[in-house]
Design a protein around this motif. Sequence first.
Motif, PDB file in Angstrom:
ATOM      1  N   ALA A 301      -1.043  -2.983  -1.620  1.00 60.30           N
ATOM      2  CA  ALA A 301      -1.060  -4.234  -2.524  1.00 60.30           C
ATOM      3  C   ALA A 301       0.444  -4.701  -2.481  1.00 60.30           C
ATOM      4  O   ALA A 301       0.938  -5.959  -2.409  1.00 60.30           O
ATOM      5  N   THR A 302       1.396  -3.910  -2.822  1.00 52.93           N
ATOM      6  CA  THR A 302       2.747  -4.084  -2.804  1.00 52.93           C
ATOM      7  C   THR A 302       3.887  -3.839  -2.065  1.00 52.93           C
ATOM      8  O   THR A 302       5.011  -3.965  -2.119  1.00 52.93           O
ATOM      9  N   LEU A 303       3.385  -2.973  -0.967  1.00 55.15           N
ATOM     10  CA  LEU A 303       4.181  -2.329   0.215  1.00 55.15           C
ATOM     11  C   LEU A 303       5.335  -1.477  -0.381  1.00 55.15           C
ATOM     12  O   LEU A 303       6.202  -1.108   0.214  1.00 55.15           O
ATOM     13  N   ASP A 304       5.011  -0.848  -1.511  1.00 55.32           N
ATOM     14  CA  ASP A 304       5.908   0.220  -2.364  1.00 55.32           C
ATOM     15  C   ASP A 304       5.630   1.420  -1.665  1.00 55.32           C
ATOM     16  O   ASP A 304       4.529   1.757  -1.269  1.00 55.32           O
ATOM     17  N   ILE A 305       6.857   2.168  -1.424  1.00 58.97           N
ATOM     18  CA  ILE A 305       6.620   3.445  -1.005  1.00 58.97           C
ATOM     19  C   ILE A 305       6.123   4.616  -2.046  1.00 58.97           C
ATOM     20  O   ILE A 305       7.170   4.665  -3.071  1.00 58.97           O
TER      21      ILE A 305
END
Length: 402
Positions: A301-305
Amino acid sequence: MKPLFVLLVSTAWTLTGAQHYYQGLMDYLENRLLAIEDGMQLWHQQSHRYHAEMLDFGKLTAEVVEGLKNEHGALLRDLEGAGVRVDRAEREMDFVEARTSPRACAARADKVVEQEAWGLEESRGEEEEEEAWEELTSRVSDCVEILSGIRSVKILKRAGGPKGMWTRDPRSSTVYVFNGTSGDAIYQFNSVRDFSRSAGVSGSRTVRLPSEWSGPGGAVYNGYLYYVTQEGDADVRVVKYDLLSGSVADVAMFPAESRAGVYGLNPETVADLAADDEGLWLLFAPSDDGPNIGLAKMDAATLDIERIWDTRCPRENAEAAFVVCGTVYVVYNTRLASRSRVQCVFDVNDVVVSEEAPLLYFPRRYGAHASLKYNPEERQLYGWDDGYQIIYRLIMKRKLLA
């Protein structure tokens, strides 16, 4: 009277000289004609001899050609027989590998799940039960399946260049094709059948992207296209593109400074995005000289690692990789394309290790895979091999615990 006599004598001598001249000329012409006739006779004899030799040579050539045809037919039959024996040997090898592949290592809790029973030994104390519970809750993936073998292979068609990628959205039947190693457009098909019936890679719809994709390492997941882009000297980025609205939903910077290819045999793949039952994953090279493949769990959803691992799987001689239930399967080959094989396995839960995972060989096809994309709904791999689009149906089994 005297002058008349002199004139007659002079005329007689003149006529006699002319007669001798013309007689000599006739003798010369006759000798030349005789010489020409002799030459023509000699040419005729030589021509007849050459004609006879050419007939003999033609017969000999026909016999040699006929012999070559017979030898070619025998060689072709031998090659066909050898191909049948090789295919039979490969099937037998696949069967033996599937039957004798080592059992993967796992914890007792998963073994209990597989047996659909809960029977802890009475000797186990409360502390051991608490430790087992903490081990379960700390896992990144809750999926308990592992790849066991390849059930079948289907060569769909040959379209596009030697390298590319094709995949299907697990949430729909739509197929997306990336032709080549870079571009600003992809091709969309309503189904695998529509793609198989198309003349080439051009689909019913061409999707123009706002930036150029780099390498056949994209992924389609839940209606969104995820792809890697790198323009000039700019940093490598991961783009999330909404296929329904045709707009960019999010962009994230690459989690490493390296611009080296993640796979040694396919350096065009700067990073490889993969989707499975657990979500979105990113395979990358942590550094330019780093020997191993890195793995990152991304929030779709956020492309956070969320987390990064060192898979300990070498980049050298790697051609592609895919993720199934949180387990990375790295496929290796050789510079001179041979038989692709899964030689390194990494499980984010440390349940399955390469030494205990099944050694899996792909059936021999054309060259080397440029990409392999797993579809969790179908349990299939979509492969691109030297311009051929191939579907591998997989055999899965539960992870067994020690």
